[in-house]
Enzyme design. Structure first.
Site, PDB file in Angstrom:
ATOM      1  CG  ASN A 103      49.444 -78.343  -1.380  1.00 38.85           C
ATOM      2  OD1 ASN A 103      48.796 -79.289  -0.757  1.00 38.85           O
ATOM      3  ND2 ASN A 103      50.335 -77.700  -0.524  1.00 38.85           N
ATOM      4  CG  ASP A 125      52.996 -88.784   1.245  1.00 45.12           C
ATOM      5  OD1 ASP A 125      53.593 -89.725   0.350  1.00 45.12           O
ATOM      6  OD2 ASP A 125      53.200 -87.733   0.710  1.00 45.12           O
ATOM      7  CG  ASP A 161      52.493 -99.668   1.272  1.00 44.89           C
ATOM      8  OD1 ASP A 161      52.181 -98.557   0.963  1.00 44.89           O
ATOM      9  OD2 ASP A 161      53.536 -99.631   1.991  1.00 44.89           O
ATOM     10  CD  GLU A 200      55.271 -94.481 -11.669  1.00 43.83           C
ATOM     11  OE1 GLU A 200      54.238 -94.447 -11.129  1.00 43.83           O
ATOM     12  OE2 GLU A 200      55.533 -94.117 -12.756  1.00 43.83           O
ATOM     13  CE1 TYR A 201      56.389 -93.517  -4.715  1.00 43.15           C
ATOM     14  CE2 TYR A 201      56.428 -94.564  -2.586  1.00 43.15           C
ATOM     15  CZ  TYR A 201      56.798 -93.720  -3.476  1.00 43.15           C
ATOM     16  OH  TYR A 201      57.447 -92.381  -2.836  1.00 43.15           O
TER      17      TYR A 201
HETATM   18  C1  LIG Z   1      53.881 -91.945  -2.115  1.00 41.58           C
HETATM   19  S1  LIG Z   1      53.751 -91.178  -3.270  1.00 41.58           S
HETATM   20  C2  LIG Z   1      52.762 -92.292  -4.623  1.00 41.58           C
HETATM   21  C3  LIG Z   1      52.975 -91.923  -6.138  1.00 41.58           C
HETATM   22  C4  LIG Z   1      51.857 -92.582  -7.204  1.00 41.58           C
HETATM   23  N1  LIG Z   1      50.405 -92.551  -6.600  1.00 41.58           N
HETATM   24  C5  LIG Z   1      52.345 -94.198  -6.916  1.00 41.58           C
HETATM   25  O1  LIG Z   1      51.537 -94.892  -6.460  1.00 41.58           O
HETATM   26  O2  LIG Z   1      53.247 -94.549  -7.565  1.00 41.58           O
HETATM   27  C6  LIG Z   1      52.687 -89.906  -2.947  1.00 41.58           C
HETATM   28  C7  LIG Z   1      52.603 -88.809  -4.156  1.00 41.58           C
HETATM   29  O3  LIG Z   1      51.840 -87.952  -3.530  1.00 41.58           O
HETATM   30  C8  LIG Z   1      52.219 -86.238  -3.737  1.00 41.58           C
HETATM   31  N2  LIG Z   1      51.720 -85.581  -2.624  1.00 41.58           N
HETATM   32  C9  LIG Z   1      51.707 -85.705  -1.429  1.00 41.58           C
HETATM   33  N3  LIG Z   1      51.145 -84.643  -0.691  1.00 41.58           N
HETATM   34  C10 LIG Z   1      50.710 -84.003  -1.783  1.00 41.58           C
HETATM   35  C11 LIG Z   1      49.893 -82.618  -1.827  1.00 41.58           C
HETATM   36  N4  LIG Z   1      49.525 -82.012  -0.779  1.00 41.58           N
HETATM   37  N5  LIG Z   1      49.917 -82.062  -3.171  1.00 41.58           N
HETATM   38  C12 LIG Z   1      50.186 -82.652  -4.359  1.00 41.58           C
HETATM   39  N6  LIG Z   1      50.791 -83.883  -3.963  1.00 41.58           N
HETATM   40  C13 LIG Z   1      51.005 -84.467  -3.017  1.00 41.58           C
HETATM   41  C14 LIG Z   1      53.904 -86.640  -3.660  1.00 41.58           C
HETATM   42  O4  LIG Z   1      54.644 -85.613  -4.233  1.00 41.58           O
HETATM   43  C15 LIG Z   1      54.054 -88.123  -4.138  1.00 41.58           C
HETATM   44  O5  LIG Z   1      54.267 -87.996  -5.504  1.00 41.58           O
END
Ligand SMILES: C[S@@+](CC[C@H](N)C(=O)[O-])C[C@H]1O[C@@H](n2cnc3c(N)ncnc32)[C@H](O)[C@@H]1O
Length: 237
Positions: A103, A125, A161, A200-201
């Site tokens: 985390n 996020d 984005d 991917e996003y």
């Molecule tokens: C919107 S996705 C983007 C994934 C990737 N970077 C992409 O651009 O395709 C955000 C990722 O951050 C991870 N994430 C969010 N908060 C997190 C945290 N506190 N610790 C670890 N991972 C986290 C989520 O599980 C998710 O896989």
């Protein structure tokens, strides 16, 4: 991110000790020992399914990469991709990637001061509600942590984005005294730039015709000096 659970995932991750790290606190201050060299370490925070970090690690054997996320299924997908990317690049023996379950909120338990050279924040996020802004990975509280962990060549590469998150982040970088460079409001304006590895996003958003915002943030003293020097040369042309 939609995740489909599968029995046995954790057991399989436990078998992939060459790639997957389930106890990252054990490596704080010792990541170079794990990689077996003193090459720079680049970290992606929130790697998702791992397309970005696995491609970069297969392309650049002289850089050590760490991808972090907090879901077993994502680590499983990312480690599958890492094995495939190495074979595609003809380098199955590579040992420059660690896929880490953790985390990010507690990042200081995993990295010592000056241990990293680059932090990638890709499509983090956006946490749109004001009361959640402190969870944004570009909030000044997070930036101060990265600033301690990054070395004198250190920088941050950020893409999103979300116009709102981008605006917030530019203000955050400035609020903690950091200098930005290569800011773009449309990374894909003329197609995918040759330096850019898509996530991917990013692939989904580009397909939908959404603009991608990107900037680099200079953190370390040597990185800043090099940046200033390069600007002087450029403006004197
Ligand atoms: C919107 S996705 C983007 C994934 C990737 N970077 C992409 O651009 O395709 C955000 C990722 O951050 C991870 N994430 C969010 N908060 C997190 C945290 N506190 N610790 C670890 N991972 C986290 C989520 O599980 C998710 O896989």
């Amino acid at each position: 991110m939609r995740l489909r659970g599968r029995r046995g995932t954790r057991e399989e991750l436990e078998q992939r000790t060459d790639l997957v790290v389930l106890d990252p606190k054990a490596y704080k201050g010792r990541w170079h020992e794990r990689f077996g060299n003193n090459n720079p370490i680049h970290v992606e925070l929130g790697m998702g399914k791992g397309q970005f970090i696995t491609q970069l690690s297969a392309q650049n054997p002289d850089i050590n990469y760490i991808g972090i996320d907090m879901f077993d299924q994502l680590l499983h997908r990312a480690s599958d991709k890492a094995i495939k990317a190495r074979i595609e690049h003809g380098r199955p023996e590579l040992n420059n990637l660690a896929i880490v379950l953790f985390n990010i909120e507690y990042l200081e338990d995993v990295f010592a001061d000056n241990e990293l050279e680059r932090v990638y924040l890709n499509f983090s996020d956006p946490w749109p509600k004001k009361r959640h802004h402190r969870r944004r990975l570009t909030h000044p509280n997070f930036l101060r942590k990265y600033m301690r962990m990054l070395n004198s060549n250190g920088d941050i590469h950020f893409k999103t984005d979300s116009e709102e998150l981008f605006e917030f982040s530019l203000n955050s970088f400035s609020d903690v005294g950091l200098r930005m460079r290569n800011i773009t409001l449309s990374l894909h304006r003329e197609g995918n730039p040759s330096f850019n590895v898509m996530t991917e996003y990013e692939g989904k958003f580009v397909e939908q015709g959404k603009p991608i915002y990107r900037c680099e943030v200079v953190v370390g003293a040597d990185a800043l000096a090099k940046h200033v020097e390069a600007l002087k040369t450029e403006t004197s042309k």
